[in-house]
Design a protein around this motif. Structure first.
Motif, mmCIF file in Angstrom:
data_model
loop_
_atom_site.group_PDB
_atom_site.id
_atom_site.type_symbol
_atom_site.label_atom_id
_atom_site.label_comp_id
_atom_site.label_asym_id
_atom_site.label_seq_id
_atom_site.Cartn_x
_atom_site.Cartn_y
_atom_site.Cartn_z
ATOM 1 N N PRO A 364 0.831 -1.212 0.000
ATOM 2 C CA PRO A 364 0.000 0.000 0.000
ATOM 3 C C PRO A 364 0.864 1.259 0.000
ATOM 4 N N VAL A 365 0.420 2.273 -0.726
ATOM 5 C CA VAL A 365 1.145 3.547 -0.742
ATOM 6 C C VAL A 365 0.431 4.599 0.103
ATOM 7 N N ARG A 366 -0.825 4.355 0.420
ATOM 8 C CA ARG A 366 -1.620 5.313 1.195
ATOM 9 C C ARG A 366 -1.903 4.797 2.596
ATOM 10 N N GLU A 367 -1.787 5.673 3.573
ATOM 11 C CA GLU A 367 -2.216 5.339 4.927
ATOM 12 C C GLU A 367 -3.739 5.231 4.967
ATOM 13 N N ALA A 368 -4.405 6.164 4.290
ATOM 14 C CA ALA A 368 -5.865 6.213 4.260
ATOM 15 C C ALA A 368 -6.278 7.172 3.149
ATOM 16 N N ILE A 369 -7.572 7.284 2.932
ATOM 17 C CA ILE A 369 -8.098 8.207 1.931
ATOM 18 C C ILE A 369 -9.368 8.848 2.480
ATOM 19 N N VAL A 370 -9.582 10.105 2.137
ATOM 20 C CA VAL A 370 -10.784 10.824 2.556
ATOM 21 C C VAL A 370 -11.709 10.995 1.352
ATOM 22 N N HIS A 371 -12.978 10.693 1.541
ATOM 23 C CA HIS A 371 -13.995 10.903 0.517
ATOM 24 C C HIS A 371 -14.904 12.045 0.956
ATOM 25 N N GLN A 372 -15.563 12.675 -0.006
ATOM 26 C CA GLN A 372 -16.538 13.691 0.355
ATOM 27 C C GLN A 372 -17.685 13.724 -0.648
ATOM 28 N N ALA A 373 -18.841 14.153 -0.149
ATOM 29 C CA ALA A 373 -20.027 14.392 -0.962
ATOM 30 C C ALA A 373 -20.779 15.527 -0.295
ATOM 31 N N ALA A 374 -21.805 16.027 -0.950
ATOM 32 C CA ALA A 374 -22.569 17.118 -0.357
ATOM 33 C C ALA A 374 -23.125 16.733 1.000
ATOM 34 N N LEU A 377 -18.706 13.442 4.864
ATOM 35 C CA LEU A 377 -17.327 13.018 4.647
ATOM 36 C C LEU A 377 -17.188 11.541 5.015
ATOM 37 N N ALA A 378 -16.093 10.941 4.549
ATOM 38 C CA ALA A 378 -15.786 9.565 4.944
ATOM 39 C C ALA A 378 -14.279 9.397 4.934
ATOM 40 N N ILE A 379 -13.804 8.443 5.708
ATOM 41 C CA ILE A 379 -12.395 8.093 5.699
ATOM 42 C C ILE A 379 -12.275 6.591 5.560
ATOM 43 N N ARG A 380 -11.335 6.159 4.767
ATOM 44 C CA ARG A 380 -11.147 4.742 4.484
ATOM 45 C C ARG A 380 -9.714 4.358 4.803
ATOM 46 N N GLN A 381 -9.551 3.295 5.556
ATOM 47 C CA GLN A 381 -8.232 2.738 5.843
ATOM 48 C C GLN A 381 -8.335 1.226 5.762
ATOM 49 N N GLY A 382 -7.576 0.639 4.837
ATOM 50 C CA GLY A 382 -7.720 -0.794 4.615
ATOM 51 C C GLY A 382 -9.137 -1.102 4.188
ATOM 52 N N PRO A 383 -9.770 -2.121 4.784
ATOM 53 C CA PRO A 383 -11.154 -2.434 4.406
ATOM 54 C C PRO A 383 -12.190 -1.578 5.125
ATOM 55 N N TRP A 384 -11.750 -0.780 6.115
ATOM 56 C CA TRP A 384 -12.699 -0.081 6.981
ATOM 57 C C TRP A 384 -12.999 1.323 6.455
ATOM 58 N N LYS A 385 -14.277 1.627 6.412
ATOM 59 C CA LYS A 385 -14.736 2.935 5.933
ATOM 60 C C LYS A 385 -15.709 3.530 6.939
ATOM 61 N N ASP A 408 -24.110 -1.766 8.761
ATOM 62 C CA ASP A 408 -23.421 -0.768 9.583
ATOM 63 C C ASP A 408 -22.859 -1.452 10.829
ATOM 64 N N LEU A 409 -21.536 -1.377 11.005
ATOM 65 C CA LEU A 409 -20.871 -2.053 12.117
ATOM 66 C C LEU A 409 -20.409 -1.093 13.205
ATOM 67 N N SER A 410 -20.918 0.140 13.169
ATOM 68 C CA SER A 410 -20.418 1.147 14.114
ATOM 69 C C SER A 410 -20.676 0.770 15.567
ATOM 70 N N ALA A 411 -21.736 0.027 15.830
ATOM 71 C CA ALA A 411 -22.038 -0.371 17.207
ATOM 72 C C ALA A 411 -21.204 -1.569 17.640
ATOM 73 N N SER A 412 -21.082 -2.559 16.756
ATOM 74 C CA SER A 412 -20.387 -3.789 17.129
ATOM 75 C C SER A 412 -18.870 -3.685 17.005
ATOM 76 N N GLU A 415 -14.388 0.093 18.140
ATOM 77 C CA GLU A 415 -12.965 0.410 18.228
ATOM 78 C C GLU A 415 -12.420 0.938 16.901
ATOM 79 N N PHE A 416 -12.975 0.398 15.783
ATOM 80 C CA PHE A 416 -12.543 0.884 14.474
ATOM 81 C C PHE A 416 -13.126 2.264 14.190
ATOM 82 N N SER A 417 -14.349 2.499 14.635
ATOM 83 C CA SER A 417 -14.946 3.830 14.485
ATOM 84 C C SER A 417 -14.114 4.880 15.218
ATOM 85 N N ALA A 418 -13.713 4.546 16.437
ATOM 86 C CA ALA A 418 -12.912 5.483 17.232
ATOM 87 C C ALA A 418 -11.556 5.743 16.566
ATOM 88 N N LYS A 419 -10.927 4.693 16.065
ATOM 89 C CA LYS A 419 -9.623 4.829 15.424
ATOM 90 C C LYS A 419 -9.703 5.711 14.180
#
Length: 469
Positions: A364-374, A377-385, A408-412, A415-419
């Motif tokens: 991988p060349v990127r640590e993460a990527i940021v997406h945006q729409a109206a 926002l979103a951030i993606r790192q590895g498989p996690w978005k 949606d896995l934000s509840a379960s 730890e990934f949401s916080a990271k």
């Protein structure tokens, strides 16, 4: 057109050292940008696609196809800002699109792909849709809907590093043709794209016949964005009949223009040392392509995951496929890496070189990527978005297990949401997502939440900004 550069500059800037240590000519660079190009439209991306894109598929066969490439945003203007500056458009608060008379959103002091390459001895051209704003003369209240022939503007492509510009402001004013810094003609919508590709081929021919100097051609076309106006010779050629036939013809016309560029490079003997990239600025409008969720304008994958193919025979192995995460923002850092130059600290803050991937690397060349729409926002790192919706909702998806973003896995998996939230906050606070000194954002960026704390303060700040604009 008459393009020249001092011969002393050419002697100093003609060569670079390749990975083997041998001196090789600096590559020409051609970027072909489709408009509203859905991830599932090229058959090379999706086998059951009803569309015909033989040129894009050829580019993928002869070079490298990326399966996880993303635009900086899910709409036109912000993506183009990110592509040329290597910086997330959210840093300047650009979430929407511009109109004919919108002012420029890239200041002349900011380094762009074009100004960087020009400083390295390249001749540079933008031929096609600009959509990044211009500084028009005259009273805003008395301006006609379409600028009249002879009207001049400032702070356009020429100011930002392009030696030559021929194009139009945006798709809704496709009939108003601009050259350098002036309106030169008014044409019918159906006539625009034939004019653009003719000028692009003329430019390549001109560069071939002029003094030997590498060039950068940025060709942002209109297809498949509206207005859907395929030229007569493309009617019925898109592979689809019935209601969607005209749209398919428009897609095919865009691909055909890419093919003409590839053929011209071949005929002129330029293919071997020309890096050609073809991609899109965002998803297809109103056309989702499962398994991706949604389409243009959405923070979900269908809004910003793009077809992306690159060919450079002297460096890229034909028929290769890369599954690593990349962004259109990465063009600036990639150009710098190709030329073995360093970018200044205040440039390309969110641009990462993909040259190691083009040369066959698998890390991988990127640590993460940021997406945006109206809508957020979103951030993606590895498989996690992680998605931050403007209405305060937050969602977390594992794209490796759920590419359709249905669970949606934000509840379960909190730890990934916080990271990811912490990483996103760090990117905002540092004004960059790459190593280097802290930079300043021109926009007071928020991560919206649903807890209510600070909501009124944020609304007040946004109201004040809107009144100022």
């Amino acid at each position: 057109m008459n393009f020249r550069v001092p011969s002393l500059v050419l002697l100093a800037l003609l060569t670079l050292t390749g990975p083997s240590g041998a001196a090789t000519e600096r590559p020409n660079i051609v970027l072909v940008l489709f408009d509203d190009f859905g991830w599932g439209q090229p058959p090379s991306n999706r086998g059951d696609s009803p569309f015909r894109t033989p040129a894009f598929d050829r580019l993928a066969r002869e070079g490298m196809r990326f399966t996880d490439a993303h635009s900086a945003a899910a709409s036109c203007t912000p993506t183009r800002y990110g592509l040329l500056t290597g910086r997330y458009p959210s840093r300047v608060g650009q979430f929407g699109v511009l109109n004919t008379y919108s002012g420029p959103i890239i200041p002349k002091e900011r380094l762009t792909v074009a100004s960087f390459l020009k400083s390295q001895g390249y001749h540079t051209a933008c031929i096609g849709k600009w959509h990044l704003g211009l500084r028009w003369a005259g009273d805003k209240k008395t301006r006609p809907p379409t600028p009249v022939i002879g009207t001049r503007f400032k702070e356009g492509p020429n100011t930002l590093g392009f030696d030559y510009f021929y194009g139009f402001t945006h798709a809704r004013n496709i009939g108003c043709i601009l050259e350098q810094d002036v309106v030169v003609s008014h044409v019918k919508s159906v006539e625009n794209q034939p004019l653009m590709i003719a000028k692009a081929l003329e430019y390549i021919d001109e560069r071939t016949r002029s003094e030997k100097q590498p060039f950068f051609l940025y060709f942002p076309m209109c297809p498949p964005h509206k207005p859907i106006t395929p030229a007569p010779e493309f009617i019925g050629k898109g592979g689809s009949a019935g209601k969607g036939g005209k749209y398919a013809d428009w897609v095919y016309q865009g691909d055909y223009m890419l093919g003409l560029i590839l053929d011209t490079l071949e005929k002129k003997g330029l293919s071997r040392n020309t890096l050609v990239i073809a991609t899109g600025d965002n998803g297809a409008a109103g056309r989702p392509y499962p398994p991706l969720r949604a389409d243009k304008g959405s923070i979900y994958e269908g809004g910003h995951r793009e077809p992306f193919a690159a060919r450079w025979p002297v460096r890229i192995k034909s028929g290769s496929v890369c599954s690593e995460l990349i962004c259109l923002n990465d063009l600036l850092a990639t150009c710098a890496d190709i030329l073995q130059e360093n970018l200044p600290p205040g440039a390309g803050e969110d641009s990462v070189s993909i040259l190691p991937l083009l040369e066959g690397g698998s890390e991988p060349v990127r640590e993460a990527i940021v997406h945006q729409a109206a809508g957020g926002l979103a951030i993606r790192q590895g498989p996690w978005k992680q998605i931050f919706h403007r209405d305060g909702r937050r969602e977390l998806f594992n794209l490796q297990e759920d590419i359709g973003e249905t669970r949606d896995l934000s509840a379960s998996r909190s730890e990934f949401s916080a990271k990811l939230t912490a990483l996103m906050q760090r990117y905002i606070e540092r004004g960059r997502s790459t190593p280097g000194p802290v930079q300043k954002n021109e926009f007071d960026l928020d991560l919206w939440d649903d807890r209510g704390t600070g909501k009124e303060d944020r609304r007040a700040k946004r109201k004040k900004r809107n009144e100022k604009n």
